[in-house]
Write a protein that holds these residues in place. Structure first.
Motif, PDB file in Angstrom:
ATOM      1  N   HIS A 292     -35.248  88.991  81.772  1.00 39.76           N
ATOM      2  CA  HIS A 292     -35.017  89.228  80.502  1.00 39.76           C
ATOM      3  C   HIS A 292     -36.041  90.339  79.433  1.00 39.76           C
ATOM      4  O   HIS A 292     -36.540  89.984  79.248  1.00 39.76           O
ATOM      5  CB  HIS A 292     -35.012  88.115  79.981  1.00 39.76           C
ATOM      6  CG  HIS A 292     -34.356  86.977  78.621  1.00 39.76           C
ATOM      7  ND1 HIS A 292     -33.289  86.022  78.169  1.00 39.76           N
ATOM      8  CD2 HIS A 292     -34.684  88.008  77.382  1.00 39.76           C
ATOM      9  CE1 HIS A 292     -32.912  86.427  77.381  1.00 39.76           C
ATOM     10  NE2 HIS A 292     -33.796  86.859  76.356  1.00 39.76           N
TER      11      HIS A 292
ATOM     12  N   ASP B 215     -39.255  88.154  78.169  1.00 41.83           N
ATOM     13  CA  ASP B 215     -37.928  88.455  76.594  1.00 41.83           C
ATOM     14  C   ASP B 215     -39.073  88.823  75.653  1.00 41.83           C
ATOM     15  O   ASP B 215     -39.265  88.329  74.052  1.00 41.83           O
ATOM     16  CB  ASP B 215     -37.937  86.077  76.118  1.00 41.83           C
ATOM     17  CG  ASP B 215     -36.893  86.181  74.799  1.00 41.83           C
ATOM     18  OD1 ASP B 215     -36.571  87.073  74.849  1.00 41.83           O
ATOM     19  OD2 ASP B 215     -37.096  85.381  74.543  1.00 41.83           O
TER      20      ASP B 215
ATOM     21  N   HIS C 141     -35.973  92.857  75.593  1.00 47.54           N
ATOM     22  CA  HIS C 141     -35.211  93.753  74.757  1.00 47.54           C
ATOM     23  C   HIS C 141     -35.588  94.930  74.664  1.00 47.54           C
ATOM     24  O   HIS C 141     -36.636  94.616  74.079  1.00 47.54           O
ATOM     25  CB  HIS C 141     -35.127  92.351  73.133  1.00 47.54           C
ATOM     26  CG  HIS C 141     -34.474  90.594  73.439  1.00 47.54           C
ATOM     27  ND1 HIS C 141     -33.182  91.081  72.356  1.00 47.54           N
ATOM     28  CD2 HIS C 141     -35.353  90.472  73.601  1.00 47.54           C
ATOM     29  CE1 HIS C 141     -32.961  89.867  73.271  1.00 47.54           C
ATOM     30  NE2 HIS C 141     -34.157  88.993  73.898  1.00 47.54           N
TER      31      HIS C 141
ATOM     32  N   LYS D  80     -24.393  87.876  78.579  1.00 45.17           N
ATOM     33  CA  LYS D  80     -24.958  86.760  77.395  1.00 45.17           C
ATOM     34  C   LYS D  80     -23.945  85.539  76.671  1.00 45.17           C
ATOM     35  O   LYS D  80     -23.738  86.337  75.980  1.00 45.17           O
ATOM     36  CB  LYS D  80     -26.287  87.016  77.279  1.00 45.17           C
ATOM     37  CG  LYS D  80     -26.980  86.388  76.052  1.00 45.17           C
ATOM     38  CD  LYS D  80     -28.043  85.861  76.727  1.00 45.17           C
ATOM     39  CE  LYS D  80     -29.191  85.110  76.197  1.00 45.17           C
ATOM     40  NZ  LYS D  80     -30.475  85.867  75.628  1.00 45.17           N
TER      41      LYS D  80
ATOM     42  N   HIS E  17     -35.609  82.093  78.906  1.00 42.71           N
ATOM     43  CA  HIS E  17     -36.454  81.429  78.013  1.00 42.71           C
ATOM     44  C   HIS E  17     -36.661  80.002  78.537  1.00 42.71           C
ATOM     45  O   HIS E  17     -37.020  79.108  77.118  1.00 42.71           O
ATOM     46  CB  HIS E  17     -36.918  82.110  77.305  1.00 42.71           C
ATOM     47  CG  HIS E  17     -35.460  82.555  76.132  1.00 42.71           C
ATOM     48  ND1 HIS E  17     -34.764  81.323  75.794  1.00 42.71           N
ATOM     49  CD2 HIS E  17     -35.066  83.266  75.633  1.00 42.71           C
ATOM     50  CE1 HIS E  17     -33.720  82.100  75.194  1.00 42.71           C
ATOM     51  NE2 HIS E  17     -33.773  83.091  75.317  1.00 42.71           N
TER      52      HIS E  17
ATOM     53  N   MET F  49     -31.149  93.086  77.079  1.00 44.23           N
ATOM     54  CA  MET F  49     -29.961  92.036  76.684  1.00 44.23           C
ATOM     55  C   MET F  49     -29.545  93.131  75.361  1.00 44.23           C
ATOM     56  O   MET F  49     -30.172  93.635  75.004  1.00 44.23           O
ATOM     57  CB  MET F  49     -30.984  91.014  75.631  1.00 44.23           C
ATOM     58  CG  MET F  49     -31.658  90.225  76.681  1.00 44.23           C
ATOM     59  SD  MET F  49     -30.202  88.724  77.019  1.00 44.23           S
ATOM     60  CE  MET F  49     -31.221  88.751  78.266  1.00 44.23           C
TER      61      MET F  49
END
Ligand code: DOR
Ligand code: ZN
Length: 356
Positions: free
Chosen positions: A15, A249, A17, A101, A176, A41
């Motif tokens: 996961h 995350d 970004h 997602k 998360h 993501m």
């Protein structure tokens, strides 16, 4: 394995970004140094909603990779109320989009185009179940009447539990997780339900948001919870159960977007990700469980091969830099990384890129 050094199969980040443009170019080396692959993501502006968007984004990520570094971006699509079941067939045929997602509309950064009601995407979920495409969930209700610290638990009760019952063949990752309720729900759910856990939720409780003053660089969504929840997450992550795996995350924002009247949610941990997880596992006296969590469980869940090469970590204290520069930005507006100016207890032993 000595207690000063640990060797692990190269981990993956399930996961992440990465953003786009100058931000992408600035953060990607941090991840690619440690991880072989990452689930990327899709909450760009505009979001990545089709396989064709994902193809272009993947090419930009590959173009931003430092020379000689091997890294495989595993793409995802952003579900909206108008995602079509036909897109799921394209996902299946693509070979490079690995999941979709689900952001409840308004739940977090760039989620305005998210799904307004789960029932609007039931035909898409049916297609995902049929084609065995995983659903990744940001599990928080957006109901303003629900306390922000309760939004994950209420989401599980109101939405996730019925969803798991309605689509028994759908692989689901509750992303998360931040609460005892999250860990417990996933632990008791069937094997098609798994969860990622971030390093920051393993290392911090909600006191970190207010330590000596308001701490915008500790603000993320779902927000940090109280210590009992952190303990439950640590217990889940170190349980050895294949349902729980690493997902940082890591979510970079420019400094002034966080130190603001209305600061963005997101904590940047990619610069020290595997080292921070090592710290958390050491705290729980469970370093022997780190490899399963970081390198095996996610690959197995996504039905991808485990990585063949290894990394080495050394128990050596180092200090995180004050800022991570963004290529086009002024240094004053650069990323403030997790633990900026503070020590981290483990360090990745650098390997020549050719070893990979
Ligand atoms: O803290 C967060 N930041 N949570 C999210 O769900 C999104 C992310 C971001 O994109 O910045
Ligand atoms: Zn995220």
């Amino acid at each position: 394995m000595s207690d000063r050094r640990i060797v692990l199969t190269r981990p993956d980040d399930w996961h992440l970004h990465l953003r786009d443009g100058a931000m992408l170019a600035s953060v990607l080396p941090d991840t690619a140094r440690q991880f072989a692959r990452a689930i990327v993501m899709p909450n760009l502006q505009p979001p990545v909603t089709t396989v064709e968007h994902a193809r272009g984004y993947r090419a930009r990520i590959n173009a931003a990779l430092p020379a000689g570094v091997r890294f495989d971006p595993l793409m995802t699509l952003y579900l909206t109320d108008s995602t079509s079941p036909v897109e799921i067939e394209r996902v299946k045929a693509s070979g490079f989009v690995h999941a979709l997602k689900y952001y409840p509309a308004g739940a977090t950064t760039n989620s305005e185009n998210g799904v307004t009601e789960l029932k609007r995407i039931s035909a898409v979920l049916t297609a995902m179940e049929k084609h065995d495409v995983p659903l990744l969930i940001h599990g928080e209700v957006t109901d303003p009447a629900v306390d922000v610290f309760d939004r994950e638990a209420v989401f599980i009760e109101r939405h996730l539990s019925p969803l798991v019952d309605a689509f028994p063949g759908l692989r689901i990752v509750l992303e998360h997780i931040t609460t005892r309720a999250g860990a417990q729900f996933v632990a008791e759910a069937p094997d098609n339900v798994a969860a990622t856990i971030t390093a920051h939720h393993l290392l911090l409780n909600r006191n970190a948001l207010f330590a000596g003053g308001l701490r915008p660089h500790h603000f993320c969504l779902p927000v940090l919870k109280r210590e009992t929840h952190r303990q439950a997450l640590l217990q889940a992550a170190t349980s050895g159960r294949p349902k729980f795996f690493l997902g940082t995350d890591s979510a970079p924002h420019r400094r002034h977007a966080k130190e603001s009247d209305c600061g963005c949610a997101g904590i940047y941990t990619a610069h020290a990700a595997i080292e921070l997880y090592a710290e958390a596992f050491e705290q729980a006296n469970a370093l022997d469980r780190l490899e399963g969590f970081a390198s095996f469980h996610g690959a197995d869940f996504y039905r991808l091969p485990r990585n063949a090469d290894r990394i080495e970590l050394e128990r050596r204290v180092w200090t995180v830099p004050e800022r991570i520069g963004i290529e086009d930005g002024d240094s004053d507006d650069a990323i403030v990384p997790f633990r900026a100016n503070q020590p981290v207890l483990w360090q990745l032993v650098e390997q020549p890129a050719l070893n990979r």
